[in-house]
Design a protein around this motif. Sequence first.
Motif, short mmCIF file in Angstrom:
data_model
loop_
_atom_site.label_atom_id
_atom_site.label_comp_id
_atom_site.label_asym_id
_atom_site.label_seq_id
_atom_site.Cartn_x
_atom_site.Cartn_y
_atom_site.Cartn_z
N PRO A 1 52.80 53.77 32.11
CA PRO A 1 52.84 52.15 31.97
C PRO A 1 51.55 51.62 32.00
N GLY A 2 50.73 52.25 32.79
CA GLY A 2 49.54 51.19 33.15
C GLY A 2 48.37 52.38 32.94
N ILE A 3 48.61 53.64 32.41
CA ILE A 3 47.37 54.56 32.16
C ILE A 3 47.64 55.14 30.53
N ASP A 4 46.33 54.76 29.99
CA ASP A 4 46.37 55.52 28.76
C ASP A 4 45.56 56.79 28.71
N VAL A 5 45.69 57.98 28.00
CA VAL A 5 44.88 58.99 27.92
C VAL A 5 44.52 59.42 26.55
N THR A 6 43.30 59.62 26.47
CA THR A 6 42.86 59.53 24.91
C THR A 6 42.15 60.82 24.76
N ILE A 7 42.42 61.46 23.53
CA ILE A 7 41.59 62.78 23.36
C ILE A 7 40.49 62.26 22.49
N ASN A 8 39.27 62.50 22.72
CA ASN A 8 38.11 62.00 22.11
C ASN A 8 37.10 63.24 21.26
N VAL A 9 37.13 63.23 20.25
CA VAL A 9 36.30 64.68 19.72
C VAL A 9 35.19 64.19 19.05
N LEU A 10 34.01 64.95 19.16
CA LEU A 10 32.72 64.56 18.35
C LEU A 10 32.50 66.12 17.79
N LYS A 11 32.05 66.22 16.51
CA LYS A 11 31.33 67.37 16.09
C LYS A 11 29.93 67.44 16.45
N PRO A 12 29.33 68.67 16.34
CA PRO A 12 27.83 68.75 16.65
C PRO A 12 26.98 67.76 15.73
N GLY A 13 26.26 67.12 16.52
CA GLY A 13 25.29 66.23 15.68
C GLY A 13 25.76 64.59 15.65
N GLU A 14 27.25 64.30 16.02
CA GLU A 14 27.75 63.14 15.91
C GLU A 14 27.44 62.16 17.15
N LYS A 15 27.56 60.98 16.79
CA LYS A 15 27.21 60.04 17.66
C LYS A 15 28.24 58.75 17.49
N THR A 16 28.59 58.19 18.42
CA THR A 16 29.58 57.01 18.33
C THR A 16 28.80 55.64 18.38
N PHE A 17 29.31 54.58 18.06
CA PHE A 17 28.91 53.26 18.16
C PHE A 17 28.81 52.96 19.69
N ASN A 18 27.97 51.97 20.13
CA ASN A 18 28.25 51.55 21.60
C ASN A 18 29.50 50.60 21.79
N LEU A 19 29.91 50.90 22.91
CA LEU A 19 31.16 50.13 23.35
C LEU A 19 30.95 49.16 24.40
N ARG A 20 31.49 48.19 24.36
CA ARG A 20 31.54 47.21 25.93
C ARG A 20 32.92 46.68 26.08
N LYS A 21 33.68 47.02 27.26
CA LYS A 21 34.96 46.51 27.46
C LYS A 21 35.33 46.40 28.66
N ASN A 22 36.30 45.38 28.94
CA ASN A 22 36.42 45.33 30.62
C ASN A 22 37.58 46.24 31.12
N SER A 23 37.97 47.34 30.46
CA SER A 23 38.68 48.25 30.92
C SER A 23 37.67 49.35 31.67
N THR A 24 38.09 50.20 32.60
CA THR A 24 37.36 51.31 33.23
C THR A 24 38.08 52.32 32.86
N MET A 25 36.94 53.41 32.74
CA MET A 25 37.70 54.89 32.41
C MET A 25 37.23 55.99 33.53
#
Length: 372
Positions: free
Chosen positions: A68-92
Motif C-alpha cells: 500500500p505504501g511502497i512502489d517498485v519500478t523496473i527501470n531500463v536504459l540501453k547503452p548510451g541512453e540518458k534520462t531527463f532530470n527529475l525532481r520530486k518529493n518522494s524518496t527512493m
Amino acid sequence: MSNGKSNFVDVSGAAPRAQNMWPSIVVPKEAIAAEIEHLADLPRPINGRRASLIVHPEAVAPGLGLAPGIDVTINVLKPGEKTFNLRKNSTMVEICVCGSGVATVNGRATHVEKWDVWNTPSMQIHSYENTGDQIWVRLSYSNAPLLEKLEVHYVEEFEGIMPPADANTKRAQVDHASAARARDLATREQITEDGAWLLGYEWLIDVDVIESKSLHWPWAKVSTYLPSVEEFAKGYNGRRLFVLYNPATERRIGTTHSFFATISCSPPNNHHVPHRHSSSAINYYLRGCGYSQVGAERLEWKAGDLILSAPGWAMHSHHSKNESTSALTIQDHPLQIAMESLIWQERMQEPIITLGSQGGFESNRAQFVAAA
Ligand SMILES: [Fe+2]
C-alpha cells in the motif's frame, strides 16, 4: 463528484473497520525478465525513462504499488541512453540488478554496478545514464503511493539544470551563519510540569536541518561483511542481516526517511519464528531459494524473484532451503516510527510493542557474544 459541501458520516457506536490485508505475492524472475525485454524493445520515450511499475492486484490508483505504501519500478536504459532530470518529493532506494551506469544526484555522479544500492533524497535533481555496453536495469522503491494518496506528490521532469518551478524565483538573502534565527525571538514556553509547550510560528517554518545525501552501498564492500552474519552461531534468534544505514534518519534507522533496506545472509535450512509488524516488507532474492509462510499461505521463491513477503501486520516467517540465501528487504519502518504507528510482535507469545515509544525486543545475541 463533490458538491462542495461537507458531509457527515455517523460513526456512533461503529466497530473499527477490518483492514484489507493485501495477500502476499511472488513476482517471478521470469516475469521480471520478460518485462525488461518489453521495455528494451520500446521506441525510446522522449524523457528517456523506460519503466514499469510492478503493481499488486489489490492496488487502487492513485498511488499504485506492490504494497500500500511502497512502489517498485523496473527501470531500463540501453547503452548510451540518458534520462531527463527529475525532481520530486518522494524518496527512493534503488538497486542495480543488471549492467552498470551512472546515477547523478544533486550534481554528484556515482558509478553503480550489479547489486549496488543507493538512495535518492527528496527534491534533489537526479538523472541516469547508461555508460556501459550492456542493458542497465535497476529496481527502484519509493514512497510515492502514500504521497499520491495524500495528493501531494510533487514531480518535475525537465532538461537542463534549472527546475521550471524555480526559473523565476529568488530566495531572500539571509546569512544563516551569522544571523539570529527569527524563531529564537519567538515564544518558547513550557506551560505544564508534564512538558506541554507553546512555540511561536517561526518554529514551524524554520526546522532544524539534517543534511540529506545520496549514499552508495557498493556490493563489493557490503558483500565482504556477509560471511560474518551467516556464520553467526546456530541458535541465534535474531535476523542475519545488515541495515544499509543512512545517518540522516537517526534513531529511525533507515536508508531513506521512509524505508530501510537490509541485506541478509542466511545459512541453508535457516528457519525464522513467525512474527509480525505494521510495516510492510518486500524481498528481492539475490541468491538461494526457500519459502515464506505468510498467514496460512506458503510461497516458494528463488533467486531473482520479488515478493511482497510481509504485508503489514501479517504473521510471517522465512525459510531457506539447501543453499545460503541473500535478500534485499525494503520496509516502510522509519516512516512508521515517525508516525508512532510501528507496532511489532517479535514472538507470538510476547505482547505487541510500539517500537520507538516503548522499550523494544531483545535477541539472544548476548549469550553468543559471551560464549565467543
Ligand atoms: Fe518481518
